[in-house]
Design a protein around this motif. Structure first.
Motif, PDB file in Angstrom:
ATOM      1  N   UNK A 175       0.807  -1.209   0.000  1.00 28.54           N
ATOM      2  CA  UNK A 175       0.000   0.000   0.000  1.00 28.54           C
ATOM      3  C   UNK A 175       0.846   1.268   0.000  1.00 28.54           C
ATOM      4  N   UNK A 176       2.068   1.216   0.484  1.00 34.72           N
ATOM      5  CA  UNK A 176       2.889   2.419   0.559  1.00 34.72           C
ATOM      6  C   UNK A 176       3.398   2.856  -0.805  1.00 34.72           C
ATOM      7  N   UNK A 177       3.848   1.908  -1.639  1.00 32.35           N
ATOM      8  CA  UNK A 177       4.483   2.294  -2.894  1.00 32.35           C
ATOM      9  C   UNK A 177       3.957   1.566  -4.123  1.00 32.35           C
ATOM     10  N   UNK A 178       3.012   0.652  -3.964  1.00 32.30           N
ATOM     11  CA  UNK A 178       2.438  -0.044  -5.104  1.00 32.30           C
ATOM     12  C   UNK A 178       3.270  -1.173  -5.661  1.00 32.30           C
ATOM     13  N   UNK A 179       4.410  -1.488  -5.036  1.00 27.96           N
ATOM     14  CA  UNK A 179       5.261  -2.568  -5.534  1.00 27.96           C
ATOM     15  C   UNK A 179       4.650  -3.936  -5.253  1.00 27.96           C
ATOM     16  N   UNK A 182      -6.757   1.206   8.845  1.00 29.68           N
ATOM     17  CA  UNK A 182      -5.705   2.186   8.605  1.00 29.68           C
ATOM     18  C   UNK A 182      -4.623   1.560   7.717  1.00 29.68           C
ATOM     19  N   UNK A 183      -4.489   2.067   6.482  1.00 28.46           N
ATOM     20  CA  UNK A 183      -3.478   1.581   5.548  1.00 28.46           C
ATOM     21  C   UNK A 183      -2.416   2.640   5.264  1.00 28.46           C
ATOM     22  N   UNK A 184      -2.352   3.664   6.109  1.00 30.88           N
ATOM     23  CA  UNK A 184      -1.290   4.649   6.017  1.00 30.88           C
ATOM     24  C   UNK A 184      -1.576   5.790   5.064  1.00 30.88           C
ATOM     25  N   UNK A 185      -0.870   6.904   5.275  1.00 32.29           N
ATOM     26  CA  UNK A 185      -0.928   8.095   4.404  1.00 32.29           C
ATOM     27  C   UNK A 185      -2.378   8.532   4.197  1.00 32.29           C
ATOM     28  N   UNK A 186      -2.769   8.762   2.955  1.00 36.35           N
ATOM     29  CA  UNK A 186      -4.129   9.250   2.707  1.00 36.35           C
ATOM     30  C   UNK A 186      -5.173   8.171   2.946  1.00 36.35           C
ATOM     31  N   UNK A 187      -4.736   6.932   3.185  1.00 38.31           N
ATOM     32  CA  UNK A 187      -5.666   5.828   3.432  1.00 38.31           C
ATOM     33  C   UNK A 187      -5.705   5.437   4.905  1.00 38.31           C
ATOM     34  N   UNK A 188      -5.371   6.394   5.775  1.00 41.54           N
ATOM     35  CA  UNK A 188      -5.389   6.105   7.210  1.00 41.54           C
ATOM     36  C   UNK A 188      -6.806   5.875   7.722  1.00 41.54           C
TER      37      UNK A 188
END
Length: 375
Positions: free
Chosen positions: A84-88, A309-315
């Motif tokens: 979820x952080x970088x799409x890798x 909560x998946x971090x950043x804008x997806x918290x």
């Protein structure tokens, strides 16, 4: 999440539960609905190059690091998970034609073991793969139940206090129910039963109390509370071709009371219909644009959502759509969960962890009883 950023500014089981609203109140809500509000929100990310149209979407919750959660996508060529952080890409399962996808957990709390379930269309059987909490790699487990006849939809889930989930499988006029349990080899079917249903059911989801909600093609939503559950719908939507149904549950206030919303996709319009989780009241309809304010997504074939909560804008969670048409390559598009809540003018609240409530005692069993009684 890296994906392709399109947005410069984001809009800010088996347990049976008696409905909290009485039948008379529910019928009044259904017969005298308020005018439906149409709400437009924008996409935030796009994941291209899927290698095929998505047939299922799911999310896995990391035990300690929110931004290391994964988006998992099923296609006819297998299953892949993405950070979820970088799409890798994190992990892949190949050589299986996967129809649909579901994620749940064995055990409760941070140490719970996540696993996925998908229908292998070549064998018409469900396959289970574990997800390692550290490496996030897929781990092959025992094959799940073999299914006779066509599968219209399925879902998997449990109550917050259960140690293993239930798999619900929709077929024509029948719902098969498989209570799952942990074994030394992975996952097994501890017990099973079936329930007669209307012939037009197409999708289902499982609430945080373990109750299954099922959607019909024409937009009726039923709560599977007892043998009379299909006599009257819990909610009704003006939907021409219902697709996936999802519950976004959150806790609010000092007492942690759980509230939330039921979301149903209309595959024809690409719009998302929202209902109150408790009353069944229709709250609004979402349509979605990209950053250039292009037309709505059109014929989205699948979607899924989580309040985790998946971090950043997806918290505050995320909504994902699988979009495939005859012109463009298939893609996945994402929307922050708080965009929906802001559109409905409701409090975002705290996520209800899909890993379940951490046991307070020394409970160590992972076996769930046969507690779904259709009669």
């Amino acid at each position: 999440m890296r994906f392709i950023h399109n947005l410069t500014a984001v809009f800010a089981l088996s347990g049976i539960l008696v409905l909290s609203a009485c039948d008379a109140e529910r019928e009044e809500v259904l017969e005298k609905p308020e005018p439906i509000v149409e709400i437009t929100v924008n996409f935030s990310d796009e994941l291209p190059n899927l290698g095929g149209a998505a047939t299922g979407l799911a999310f896995w919750d990391h035990p300690t690091l929110s931004f290391n959660g994964t988006l998992i996508i099923a296609t006819e060529n297998g299953v892949a998970s993405y950070n979820m952080e970088d799409g890798n890409t994190v992990s892949r399962i190949e050589d299986h034609s996967a129809q649909g996808l579901a994620v749940d957990y064995i055990g409760r709390g941070p140490q719970a073991a996540g696993f996925i379930s998908f229908l292998d269309t070549d064998e018409n059987a469900f396959r289970f793969y574990g997800i390692d909490n550290a490496s996030r790699a897929f781990i092959p487990l025992d094959v799940g139940p073999q299914i006779r006849g066509a599968v219209r939809g399925y879902c998997m889930g449990r109550a917050q206090t259960d140690d293993a989930p239930t798999l619900f499988v929709i077929q024509k006029s029948k719902l098969q129910i498989f209570n799952l349990a942990a074994t030394e080899a992975g996952i097994s079917v501890a017990s099973e039963t079936s329930v007669d249903t209307p012939a037009n059911l197409v999708s289902c989801t499982v609430d945080v109390d373990g109750t299954a909600l099922l959607a019909s093609e024409d937009g009726n939503i039923y709560r599977l509370t007892d043998k009379d559950a299909f006599k009257s719908p819990f909610a009704k939507g003006d939907i021409s071709n219902a697709g996936d149904i999802v519950i976004l549950a959150t806790s609010t206030g000092e007492d942690g009371a759980i509230s939330g919303h039921v979301l149903v996709l209309d595959q024809t319009t690409g719009m998302l219909h929202a209902f109150d989780r408790t009353s069944g009241l229709a709250l609004g309809v979402f349509k979605f644009n990209d950053a250039s304010n292009q037309p709505a997504i059109g014929k989205a074939n699948i979607f899924n959502a989580t309040s985790t909560n998946l971090g950043a804008i997806y918290r505050n969670g995320v909504v994902a759509f699988g979009i495939a048409n005859d012109v463009d390559e298939p893609v996945i598009r994402l929307i922050p969960g708080n965009s929906l809540m802001n559109g409905l003018s409701v409090t975002v609240g705290e996520p209800v962890s899909p890993r379940g409530e951490t046991p307070g005692g020394t409970e160590d069993t992972l076996i769930i009883p046969t507690n779904f009684q259709p009669e």
